[in-house]
Design an enzyme around this catalytic site. Structure first.
Site, PDB file in Angstrom:
ATOM      1  N   ALA A  27      -1.418 -63.158 -83.489  1.00 51.74           N
ATOM      2  CA  ALA A  27      -2.495 -63.800 -82.736  1.00 51.74           C
ATOM      3  C   ALA A  27      -2.945 -63.007 -81.514  1.00 51.74           C
ATOM      4  CB  ALA A  27      -2.041 -65.195 -82.317  1.00 51.74           C
ATOM      5  N   ILE A 111      -5.404 -66.073 -89.156  1.00 54.47           N
ATOM      6  CA  ILE A 111      -6.220 -66.775 -90.147  1.00 54.47           C
ATOM      7  C   ILE A 111      -7.704 -66.669 -89.802  1.00 54.47           C
ATOM      8  CG2 ILE A 111      -4.351 -68.324 -90.790  1.00 54.47           C
ATOM      9  CD1 ILE A 111      -5.627 -70.486 -89.057  1.00 54.47           C
ATOM     10  N   ASP A 112      -8.021 -66.001 -88.674  1.00 56.65           N
ATOM     11  CA  ASP A 112      -9.436 -65.742 -88.388  1.00 56.65           C
ATOM     12  C   ASP A 112      -9.912 -64.640 -89.337  1.00 56.65           C
ATOM     13  OD1 ASP A 112      -8.893 -63.118 -87.270  1.00 56.65           O
ATOM     14  OD2 ASP A 112      -8.220 -64.101 -85.434  1.00 56.65           O
ATOM     15  N   HIS A 127      -1.088 -65.597 -93.986  1.00 61.56           N
ATOM     16  CA  HIS A 127      -1.118 -66.989 -93.512  1.00 61.56           C
ATOM     17  C   HIS A 127      -2.413 -67.701 -93.906  1.00 61.56           C
ATOM     18  CE1 HIS A 127       2.228 -66.592 -90.212  1.00 61.56           C
ATOM     19  NE2 HIS A 127       2.639 -66.283 -91.423  1.00 61.56           N
ATOM     20  N   CYS A 140      -2.752 -79.658-109.543  1.00 58.79           N
ATOM     21  CA  CYS A 140      -4.062 -79.108-109.900  1.00 58.79           C
ATOM     22  C   CYS A 140      -3.941 -77.596-110.076  1.00 58.79           C
ATOM     23  CB  CYS A 140      -5.069 -79.429-108.797  1.00 58.79           C
ATOM     24  SG  CYS A 140      -6.691 -78.686-109.084  1.00 58.79           S
ATOM     25  N   SER A 215       4.704 -61.945 -81.738  1.00 58.44           N
ATOM     26  CA  SER A 215       5.998 -62.183 -81.099  1.00 58.44           C
ATOM     27  C   SER A 215       7.135 -61.993 -82.094  1.00 58.44           C
ATOM     28  CB  SER A 215       6.031 -63.606 -80.529  1.00 58.44           C
ATOM     29  OG  SER A 215       5.872 -64.536 -81.581  1.00 58.44           O
TER      30      SER A 215
HETATM   31  P1  NAD Z   1       2.413 -64.633 -82.663  1.00 61.41           P
HETATM   32  O1  NAD Z   1       3.752 -64.323 -83.118  1.00 61.41           O
HETATM   33  O2  NAD Z   1       1.286 -63.888 -83.295  1.00 61.41           O
HETATM   34  O3  NAD Z   1       2.391 -64.453 -81.034  1.00 61.41           O
HETATM   35  C1  NAD Z   1       1.333 -63.969 -80.304  1.00 61.41           C
HETATM   36  C2  NAD Z   1       1.777 -62.760 -79.485  1.00 61.41           C
HETATM   37  O4  NAD Z   1       0.619 -62.109 -78.948  1.00 61.41           O
HETATM   38  C3  NAD Z   1       2.678 -63.100 -78.295  1.00 61.41           C
HETATM   39  O5  NAD Z   1       3.839 -62.314 -78.383  1.00 61.41           O
HETATM   40  C4  NAD Z   1       1.832 -62.697 -77.069  1.00 61.41           C
HETATM   41  O6  NAD Z   1       2.608 -62.206 -75.997  1.00 61.41           O
HETATM   42  C5  NAD Z   1       0.956 -61.620 -77.664  1.00 61.41           C
HETATM   43  N1  NAD Z   1      -0.267 -61.315 -76.922  1.00 61.41           N
HETATM   44  C6  NAD Z   1      -0.982 -62.114 -76.091  1.00 61.41           C
HETATM   45  N2  NAD Z   1      -2.071 -61.452 -75.636  1.00 61.41           N
HETATM   46  C7  NAD Z   1      -2.051 -60.223 -76.217  1.00 61.41           C
HETATM   47  C8  NAD Z   1      -2.910 -59.090 -76.155  1.00 61.41           C
HETATM   48  N3  NAD Z   1      -4.024 -59.097 -75.393  1.00 61.41           N
HETATM   49  N4  NAD Z   1      -2.574 -57.987 -76.858  1.00 61.41           N
HETATM   50  C9  NAD Z   1      -1.454 -57.951 -77.614  1.00 61.41           C
HETATM   51  N5  NAD Z   1      -0.600 -59.003 -77.712  1.00 61.41           N
HETATM   52  C10 NAD Z   1      -0.907 -60.132 -77.016  1.00 61.41           C
HETATM   53  O7  NAD Z   1       2.134 -66.047 -83.024  1.00 61.41           O
HETATM   54  P2  NAD Z   1       1.701 -67.423 -82.405  1.00 61.41           P
HETATM   55  O8  NAD Z   1       0.709 -67.273 -81.295  1.00 61.41           O
HETATM   56  O9  NAD Z   1       2.942 -68.139 -82.128  1.00 61.41           O
HETATM   57  O10 NAD Z   1       0.973 -68.114 -83.630  1.00 61.41           O
HETATM   58  C11 NAD Z   1       1.729 -68.602 -84.750  1.00 61.41           C
HETATM   59  C12 NAD Z   1       0.896 -68.536 -85.991  1.00 61.41           C
HETATM   60  O11 NAD Z   1      -0.270 -69.360 -85.825  1.00 61.41           O
HETATM   61  C13 NAD Z   1       0.341 -67.160 -86.297  1.00 61.41           C
HETATM   62  O12 NAD Z   1       1.252 -66.426 -87.042  1.00 61.41           O
HETATM   63  C14 NAD Z   1      -0.934 -67.487 -87.040  1.00 61.41           C
HETATM   64  O13 NAD Z   1      -0.652 -67.800 -88.377  1.00 61.41           O
HETATM   65  C15 NAD Z   1      -1.421 -68.749 -86.364  1.00 61.41           C
HETATM   66  N6  NAD Z   1      -2.418 -68.431 -85.324  1.00 61.41           N
HETATM   67  C16 NAD Z   1      -3.486 -67.667 -85.692  1.00 61.41           C
HETATM   68  C17 NAD Z   1      -4.450 -67.333 -84.753  1.00 61.41           C
HETATM   69  C18 NAD Z   1      -5.612 -66.473 -85.197  1.00 61.41           C
HETATM   70  O14 NAD Z   1      -5.918 -66.447 -86.392  1.00 61.41           O
HETATM   71  N7  NAD Z   1      -6.285 -65.748 -84.301  1.00 61.41           N
HETATM   72  C19 NAD Z   1      -4.322 -67.781 -83.417  1.00 61.41           C
HETATM   73  C20 NAD Z   1      -3.208 -68.586 -83.083  1.00 61.41           C
HETATM   74  C21 NAD Z   1      -2.259 -68.892 -84.053  1.00 61.41           C
END
Ligand code: NAD
Length: 272
Positions: A27, A111-112, A127, A140, A215
């Site tokens: 994310a 998922i974007d 995902h 189905c 993360s």
């Molecule tokens: P994640 O494991 O992807 O964690 C996000 C990581 O991004 C954190 O470690 C954070 O420190 C880091 N981060 C924050 N800003 C950043 C930057 N500018 N550059 C680089 N790294 C940065 O997962 P999550 O947020 O716990 O989300 C869990 C799940 O939910 C994801 O695996 C995904 O399936 C879904 N999700 C998707 C989106 C999306 O599609 N954009 C957004 C939120 C959650």
């Protein structure tokens, strides 16, 4: 290690690798496009009870109306988001590496649709996709092999009047449609679109892993790290926080934002 030193190590590792590079994104790569993380420290992050409870198939089965409402509130805005310099740099890295005869796979937790929009081709969205939906009935035949664009469903009626009767139905069996995403209590083999066999095959052949904005806390990141650790494959992690989920002791942490580090890496590689 300073950002400059770790970024230089990353640039050298990519420059010297002619085999399969596996990029793994989470994310964090989409934060600069206005989509908050769940676990990150960015202001919109919402790692709260509702994520773990509501983003589950069990919750959807108990309360599909509330599950869809939560999901729409959380992810409908991703439609307007546009790729940032991190997405663009990853697409450029793929082209650059393939042009010199290398292989590349981008595995994303996201998922974007920002990697596709930026031009990434070799991409596994493990995902799922926020802009698609599928049948929720396991019986189905469409539920594990097909999906439809959200734009082709009438979710506007549901948004205006959220009831069981207004949730769109499967064109094949009449079952309730569900978001086309991997819920926390589901498995990667649950739908062909997740391309899990492609990911496991890549893990057998990869020579370098570049993880960005993750993360390292979910199933796919455990799997990639385990494969890398077993085969001695170098792992770099571009991420501004602390590496909560890292399990490989000699992984190199490039402690910076994806949208700043990756363009810098790409600029340096294009000079090689
Ligand atoms: P994640 O494991 O992807 O964690 C996000 C990581 O991004 C954190 O470690 C954070 O420190 C880091 N981060 C924050 N800003 C950043 C930057 N500018 N550059 C680089 N790294 C940065 O997962 P999550 O947020 O716990 O989300 C869990 C799940 O939910 C994801 O695996 C995904 O399936 C879904 N999700 C998707 C989106 C999306 O599609 N954009 C957004 C939120 C959650």
């Amino acid at each position: 290690m300073t950002l400059e030193t770790s970024a230089r190590k990353l640039i050298d590792a990519i420059a010297h690798e002619k085999g399969l590079i596996l990029a793994l994104t989470g994310a964090g790569v989409s934060v600069a496009s206005g989509i908050p993380t769940f676990r990150g420290s960015d202001p919109g992050a919402i790692w709260t009870r509702d994520v773990r409870e509501m983003a589950t198939i069990q919750y959807f089965r108990r309360n599909p109306v509330s599950a869809w409402q939560w999901y729409r509130a959380r992810f409908a805005s991703t439609d307007e988001a546009r790729p940032n310099s991190a997405h663009t740099a990853l697409a450029a890295l793929e082209r650059w590496h393939i042009d010199r005869g290398g292989r590349f796979l981008l595995v994303t937790q996201n998922i974007d649709s920002l990697h596709e929009q930026a031009g990434s081709i070799h991409l596994a969205k493990v995902h799922g996709s926020a802009n698609r939906a599928r049948c929720s009935r396991e019986e189905c035949s469409r539920s594990s092999t097909r999906s439809v664009a959200i734009a082709d469903l009438d979710l506007a009626t549901f948004d205006g009047n959220p009831r069981l009767e207004t949730i769109p139905r499967c064109a094949g069996c009449g079952g309730l449609m569900r978001p086309h995403v991997l819920f926390f209590d589901e498995e990667y083999i649950g739908h062909t679109d997740y391309q899990w066999p492609k990911v496991t095959a890549a893990c057998d052949g990869m020579r370098l892993v570049v993880a960005v904005g993750t993360s390292l806390s979910v199933g796919v990141t455990d799997f990639v790290q385990m494969s890398a650790g077993r085969r001695g494959v170098p792992l770099f992690i571009v991420e501004p926080g602390s590496l909560v989920g890292a399990t490989i002791p000699d992984a190199v942490h490039v402690r910076g934002k994806a949208e700043e580090v990756l363009p810098m890496v790409m600029t340096a590689l294009q000079r090689v």
